[in-house]
Design a protein around this motif. Sequence first.
Motif, PDB file in Angstrom:
ATOM      1  N   ASN A  10     -20.351  12.676 -16.847  1.00 39.60           N
ATOM      2  CA  ASN A  10     -18.982  13.141 -16.611  1.00 39.60           C
ATOM      3  C   ASN A  10     -18.914  14.020 -15.367  1.00 39.60           C
ATOM      4  O   ASN A  10     -17.973  13.913 -14.561  1.00 39.60           O
ATOM      5  CB  ASN A  10     -18.471  13.926 -17.820  1.00 39.60           C
ATOM      6  CG  ASN A  10     -18.367  13.057 -19.054  1.00 39.60           C
ATOM      7  OD1 ASN A  10     -18.238  11.829 -18.960  1.00 39.60           O
ATOM      8  ND2 ASN A  10     -18.417  13.669 -20.233  1.00 39.60           N
ATOM      9  N   MET A  11     -19.928  14.902 -15.240  1.00 38.97           N
ATOM     10  CA  MET A  11     -19.954  15.772 -14.065  1.00 38.97           C
ATOM     11  C   MET A  11     -20.158  14.954 -12.798  1.00 38.97           C
ATOM     12  O   MET A  11     -19.519  15.219 -11.759  1.00 38.97           O
ATOM     13  CB  MET A  11     -21.081  16.798 -14.226  1.00 38.97           C
ATOM     14  CG  MET A  11     -21.121  17.879 -13.150  1.00 38.97           C
ATOM     15  SD  MET A  11     -19.754  19.021 -13.272  1.00 38.97           S
ATOM     16  CE  MET A  11     -20.141  19.810 -14.826  1.00 38.97           C
ATOM     17  N   ASP A  21     -14.704  12.264   1.617  1.00 31.90           N
ATOM     18  CA  ASP A  21     -15.026  11.142   2.523  1.00 31.90           C
ATOM     19  C   ASP A  21     -13.750  10.502   3.070  1.00 31.90           C
ATOM     20  O   ASP A  21     -13.676  10.106   4.247  1.00 31.90           O
ATOM     21  CB  ASP A  21     -15.858  10.102   1.775  1.00 31.90           C
ATOM     22  CG  ASP A  21     -17.272  10.592   1.491  1.00 31.90           C
ATOM     23  OD1 ASP A  21     -17.696  11.565   2.146  1.00 31.90           O
ATOM     24  OD2 ASP A  21     -17.939  10.004   0.608  1.00 31.90           O
ATOM     25  N   THR A  22     -12.742  10.378   2.210  1.00 28.51           N
ATOM     26  CA  THR A  22     -11.479   9.768   2.654  1.00 28.51           C
ATOM     27  C   THR A  22     -10.839  10.605   3.748  1.00 28.51           C
ATOM     28  O   THR A  22     -10.351  10.074   4.774  1.00 28.51           O
ATOM     29  CB  THR A  22     -10.526   9.632   1.450  1.00 28.51           C
ATOM     30  OG1 THR A  22     -11.138   8.816   0.464  1.00 28.51           O
ATOM     31  CG2 THR A  22      -9.212   9.003   1.884  1.00 28.51           C
ATOM     32  N   VAL A  23     -10.821  11.941   3.532  1.00 26.68           N
ATOM     33  CA  VAL A  23     -10.219  12.811   4.557  1.00 26.68           C
ATOM     34  C   VAL A  23     -10.987  12.695   5.867  1.00 26.68           C
ATOM     35  O   VAL A  23     -10.389  12.608   6.952  1.00 26.68           O
ATOM     36  CB  VAL A  23     -10.215  14.265   4.054  1.00 26.68           C
ATOM     37  CG1 VAL A  23      -9.765  15.208   5.175  1.00 26.68           C
ATOM     38  CG2 VAL A  23      -9.300  14.414   2.860  1.00 26.68           C
ATOM     39  N   TYR A  24     -12.312  12.643   5.759  1.00 26.13           N
ATOM     40  CA  TYR A  24     -13.102  12.649   6.983  1.00 26.13           C
ATOM     41  C   TYR A  24     -13.063  11.305   7.694  1.00 26.13           C
ATOM     42  O   TYR A  24     -12.712  11.211   8.875  1.00 26.13           O
ATOM     43  CB  TYR A  24     -14.528  13.052   6.644  1.00 26.13           C
ATOM     44  CG  TYR A  24     -15.441  13.168   7.862  1.00 26.13           C
ATOM     45  CD1 TYR A  24     -14.950  13.549   9.113  1.00 26.13           C
ATOM     46  CD2 TYR A  24     -16.799  12.916   7.758  1.00 26.13           C
ATOM     47  CE1 TYR A  24     -15.781  13.662  10.203  1.00 26.13           C
ATOM     48  CE2 TYR A  24     -17.652  13.041   8.844  1.00 26.13           C
ATOM     49  CZ  TYR A  24     -17.127  13.400  10.077  1.00 26.13           C
ATOM     50  OH  TYR A  24     -17.950  13.520  11.166  1.00 26.13           O
ATOM     51  N   GLY A  39      -7.124  17.534  -9.790  1.00 25.49           N
ATOM     52  CA  GLY A  39      -8.483  18.046  -9.640  1.00 25.49           C
ATOM     53  C   GLY A  39      -8.699  18.849  -8.385  1.00 25.49           C
ATOM     54  O   GLY A  39      -9.719  19.516  -8.260  1.00 25.49           O
ATOM     55  N   VAL A  40      -7.741  18.776  -7.421  1.00 27.86           N
ATOM     56  CA  VAL A  40      -7.900  19.448  -6.131  1.00 27.86           C
ATOM     57  C   VAL A  40      -6.844  20.537  -5.998  1.00 27.86           C
ATOM     58  O   VAL A  40      -5.659  20.295  -6.212  1.00 27.86           O
ATOM     59  CB  VAL A  40      -7.789  18.445  -4.970  1.00 27.86           C
ATOM     60  CG1 VAL A  40      -7.907  19.165  -3.629  1.00 27.86           C
ATOM     61  CG2 VAL A  40      -8.862  17.377  -5.087  1.00 27.86           C
ATOM     62  N   ASP A  89     -15.637  11.877  -7.494  1.00 34.85           N
ATOM     63  CA  ASP A  89     -14.216  11.834  -7.136  1.00 34.85           C
ATOM     64  C   ASP A  89     -13.910  12.838  -6.038  1.00 34.85           C
ATOM     65  O   ASP A  89     -13.178  12.530  -5.074  1.00 34.85           O
ATOM     66  CB  ASP A  89     -13.351  12.134  -8.368  1.00 34.85           C
ATOM     67  CG  ASP A  89     -13.392  11.007  -9.391  1.00 34.85           C
ATOM     68  OD1 ASP A  89     -13.788   9.883  -9.006  1.00 34.85           O
ATOM     69  OD2 ASP A  89     -13.060  11.256 -10.565  1.00 34.85           O
ATOM     70  N   MET A  90     -14.496  14.054  -6.180  1.00 33.08           N
ATOM     71  CA  MET A  90     -14.266  15.058  -5.145  1.00 33.08           C
ATOM     72  C   MET A  90     -14.910  14.637  -3.825  1.00 33.08           C
ATOM     73  O   MET A  90     -14.331  14.828  -2.744  1.00 33.08           O
ATOM     74  CB  MET A  90     -14.846  16.406  -5.603  1.00 33.08           C
ATOM     75  CG  MET A  90     -14.190  16.990  -6.844  1.00 33.08           C
ATOM     76  SD  MET A  90     -12.419  17.306  -6.641  1.00 33.08           S
ATOM     77  CE  MET A  90     -11.735  15.941  -7.604  1.00 33.08           C
TER      78      MET A  90
END
Length: 593
Positions: free
Chosen positions: A56-57, A69-72, A100-101, A63-64
Amino acid sequence: MYHRSSIQMVLSSSFTAVAVTGMIFLGLTLFLRFSHATNAQMAESSRRVLSQVNLNMDRYLRDMMRISDTVYYKVIKDTDLAEASLDDALELLWESSREGVVSIAVFSGDGELIAAAPLQELKNSVTPERESWFAAAEERIENLHFSTPHVQDLFEDPDYRYRWVVSLSRQVELTRAGNIQSGVLLVDMSFGGIEQICKDVDLGHSQGYLYLTDRSGEIIYHPRQQLIYAGLLEENNLTAAGYTDGTHTEKFQGQTRQVTVKTVGYTGWKLVAVVPSTTLWDNYGQIILFFLFVVLFSVYLLIFVNLRLSGWITAPVKKLDRAVKALEAGEQVADFDVGGPYEVEHLSHSIESMVSTMRHLMDDIIQQEKQKRRSELDVLQAQINPHFLYNTLDSVVWMTENGRTEDAVVMLTSLARFFRISLSRGSSVIPIADELEHARHYLTIQKMRYKNKFSADIQAEDGVEQLYTIKLVIQPVLENAIYHGMTYADGDGEIHVRAFRDGCDVVIEVTDNGPGMPEDVVERLLDPAGPAVPGAKGSGIGFRNVHRRIQLTFGPAYGLTILSEPDAGTAVRIRIPALDREAAERYRKEGER
């Protein structure tokens, strides 16, 4: 009652003890195997739980990382800051993952805010380049950095909300007018997501719990985190951070705990499951109670059965025991017809036959021992210096040939009385007065032979001369005093004989002023196995003879004691019991039977 049933009790207790010991051993073995299996099962359960939490962790962290990665790679890499802004793209990404963010922000290499969402205004007191997450991102250029939980306080929030976050930071390359610049991308993850993953974990034990640390041991999540921060509670997190993955047993604050560790991928964080030993023992309670009940019931049953069985077996043996005790009490006849099993009946007849044989043997042994003792005393008696007679007769012949008739008569008279007392009508026990008289005649003969080279006197305490002793105990001592003392004495020699009472004993002391003897010679004189004394007449045989005869007659508490030092003379003490006529008669009859 105890003595009559001792065999029964021994059999019963032995059977019961063996059976109970076997049961306890078997029970302990099963219990230990069960406890080991339970511990292993609990450890396996904790590992499965940690594996699930780790999944789960891992999913949450992926996901984080996917957002980062998506932002970068899809926003920052495709945007030239001289031509376009990142705000809209960041706002859109934050909206899609706002559960989550908490925030997304991009900073230049010198800490200038490039873009952020949802808040875009930094606090005046904030210096981003001094934050730990900023420095860690620049140090780990190729890797992501996860911080420990902290309050997000970078931006001015009109709602004045302060949220607990875990910062995910990384070094990025910013494009401005075609030039590449260094920057830092910050994604603040909501700590609530991590907390939710960890706090809902059920280890299957009311007192068990799970906590999360970073690679250095600093706590990220703990069910009692506020108490730990407040200093009201302690945790062994720094030690746990050094454990390898698996199950360990530790002792913390006096309590033994089972600790299972699992490392979270990408971050180096460690999931730690703790189960106190009290929880482990709670599972054993019912088993222990059941085990005790079985053991106690079995002991009761075994005691009952063993008492009945041993009673049936030992009844003939107890009857035989009573017959033997009757013989021990002095009865001449005992009933050995005990019946019972063949072996016991055969044993009873054997004992009866053995008792009869032993009675005959004991009578024979007593007679043999008395005869042996008498023979040994006779042999020792016969050793009393026979050459003394020859030397004395030679002296008489010499005196007669030289016209010393009167001296020869005196010597012969003393010699006759000397041997009359020596014979003592065949009795080995004589009055001390006769023994002292015997010594006087001996000294008379020896003084004439040695031409009055020494003087001698004999004294006896009142009442001592009426007591009794075995004969010829003083003469051999005097002989040694003359041969070893007077022969080498400087000037006139002196010999003193004194008889006196010492409690229930009589002591006859013979002292001389001769040259004395060294300690090693004194020790050899009474040692029956020791070597002869070199360079001396008699070689100590007279001493050993007297000492041995006294101990054979009266026991090891009596005998000779020699006190001597070089140039200090010698004192010999003869210790014997104080015997009156009646007591002496008993010894005389024993020796002459």
